[in-house]
Scaffold this motif. Structure first.
Motif, PDB file in Angstrom:
ATOM      1  N   TYR A 177       0.827  -1.206   0.000  1.00 26.10           N
ATOM      2  CA  TYR A 177       0.000   0.000   0.000  1.00 26.10           C
ATOM      3  C   TYR A 177       0.866   1.263   0.000  1.00 26.10           C
ATOM      4  O   TYR A 177       1.780   1.410   0.799  1.00 26.10           O
ATOM      5  CB  TYR A 177      -0.917  -0.010   1.218  1.00 26.10           C
ATOM      6  N   ARG A 178       0.528   2.194  -0.908  1.00 21.86           N
ATOM      7  CA  ARG A 178       1.304   3.429  -1.046  1.00 21.86           C
ATOM      8  C   ARG A 178       0.483   4.669  -0.706  1.00 21.86           C
ATOM      9  O   ARG A 178       0.947   5.794  -0.873  1.00 21.86           O
ATOM     10  CB  ARG A 178       1.846   3.544  -2.485  1.00 21.86           C
ATOM     11  N   GLY A 179      -0.715   4.459  -0.217  1.00 20.66           N
ATOM     12  CA  GLY A 179      -1.561   5.586   0.118  1.00 20.66           C
ATOM     13  C   GLY A 179      -1.296   6.117   1.515  1.00 20.66           C
ATOM     14  O   GLY A 179      -0.409   5.645   2.230  1.00 20.66           O
ATOM     15  N   THR A 180      -2.092   7.110   1.905  1.00 18.29           N
ATOM     16  CA  THR A 180      -1.907   7.747   3.211  1.00 18.29           C
ATOM     17  C   THR A 180      -2.945   7.319   4.244  1.00 18.29           C
ATOM     18  O   THR A 180      -2.739   7.498   5.436  1.00 18.29           O
ATOM     19  CB  THR A 180      -1.975   9.277   3.064  1.00 18.29           C
ATOM     20  N   SER A 181      -4.050   6.744   3.781  1.00 19.76           N
ATOM     21  CA  SER A 181      -5.107   6.313   4.700  1.00 19.76           C
ATOM     22  C   SER A 181      -4.801   4.900   5.191  1.00 19.76           C
ATOM     23  O   SER A 181      -5.454   3.925   4.804  1.00 19.76           O
ATOM     24  CB  SER A 181      -6.466   6.359   4.012  1.00 19.76           C
ATOM     25  N   ILE A 182      -3.811   4.782   6.039  1.00 19.37           N
ATOM     26  CA  ILE A 182      -3.340   3.468   6.480  1.00 19.37           C
ATOM     27  C   ILE A 182      -4.270   2.909   7.560  1.00 19.37           C
ATOM     28  O   ILE A 182      -4.425   3.514   8.624  1.00 19.37           O
ATOM     29  CB  ILE A 182      -1.910   3.565   7.030  1.00 19.37           C
TER      30      ILE A 182
END
Length: 233
Positions: A177-182
């Motif tokens: 995952y490379r997004g910010t909403s972890i």
């Protein structure tokens, strides 16, 4: 913003067959964690119900666990097609696979009431031959896997097969995952690997191999009737 979020999602694809007990367990008890721990928000989950089946020169299907598996493969293909929303088709399939793991697959039609889904679109899909067409498409897709699948469950994260480490799929999703909403599930320093019982089993004991000779029979698609269990006898 929504498009950007979708682009950041991790692709998780499961190639499986409906009556392989290890596929049934994985769907019923492991994959469901995506929904309970919030990971589904960052995952594009895709199910491909074909597995180690084959199309005979006659056009009939041959499935590793007999004609009941061919039937349920097509039923689950119709489920995905009729109810594209992941929350709808996954939980119906999870219900069917839970029954299959308990060797109660003949009761699969009871799942419609359990998850409050109308059975008519799925019956129409199957009885009009669309289930067969969907299965032929899945058969071709499965045959084009590179590297080829060796067994099921065959799990891919962003098109990379996890092979024998498939039960540790959450770790791979979080790493990819490379997004910010972890999600909180990715914040843990340690990820639990699912196992059958208290001890992890050798991979040879928790997959159904390509070419395994179990209950191979030619399957001639016939109309599904309500509460028709003959194919499982």
């Amino acid at each position: 913003m929504i498009s950007e979020l979708n682009d950041q999602k991790v692709d998780l694809t499961l190639y499986y067959e409906t009556l392989c007990p290890y596929c049934s367990y994985f769907i019923a008890h492991d994959l469901v964690n995506l929904f309970s721990n919030g990971l589904i928000s960052i995952v594009n989950l895709r199910l491909v119900p074909w597995g180690n089946a084959a199309v005979e020169p006659s056009g009939y299907f041959q499935c590793q666990h007999g004609s009941g598996e061919c039937l349920l493969n097509a039923v689950e293909a119709c489920t995905i097609d009729s109810y594209p929303d992941i929350y709808k088709h996954y939980f119906l399939i999870q219900c069917i696979e839970s029954l299959a793991y308990q060797q109660r697959e003949a009761e699969w039609q009871s799942c419609f009431d359990k998850v409050s889904l109308d059975s008519k679109p799925i019956f129409d899909c199957y009885n009009q031959g669309n289930g067969r067409m969907l299965e032929v498409q899945y058969a071709y897709e499965t045959s084009q896997l590179n590297p080829p699948h060796e067994y099921v469950p065959w799990v891919l994260v962003n098109n990379q097969p996890l092979r024998e480490d498939y039960q540790n799929f959450i770790t791979y999703i979080c790493k990819a995952y490379r997004g910010t909403s972890i999600p909180a599930a990715c914040s843990s320093a340690e990820f639990m690997i699912s196992s059958f019982g208290d001890k992890a089993m050798d991979i040879s004991q928790q997959v159904c191999y390509v070419g395994g000779q179990l209950n191979l029979t030619s399957f001639v698609p016939t109309e599904i009737l309500q509460q028709n269990r003959e194919v499982f006898n």
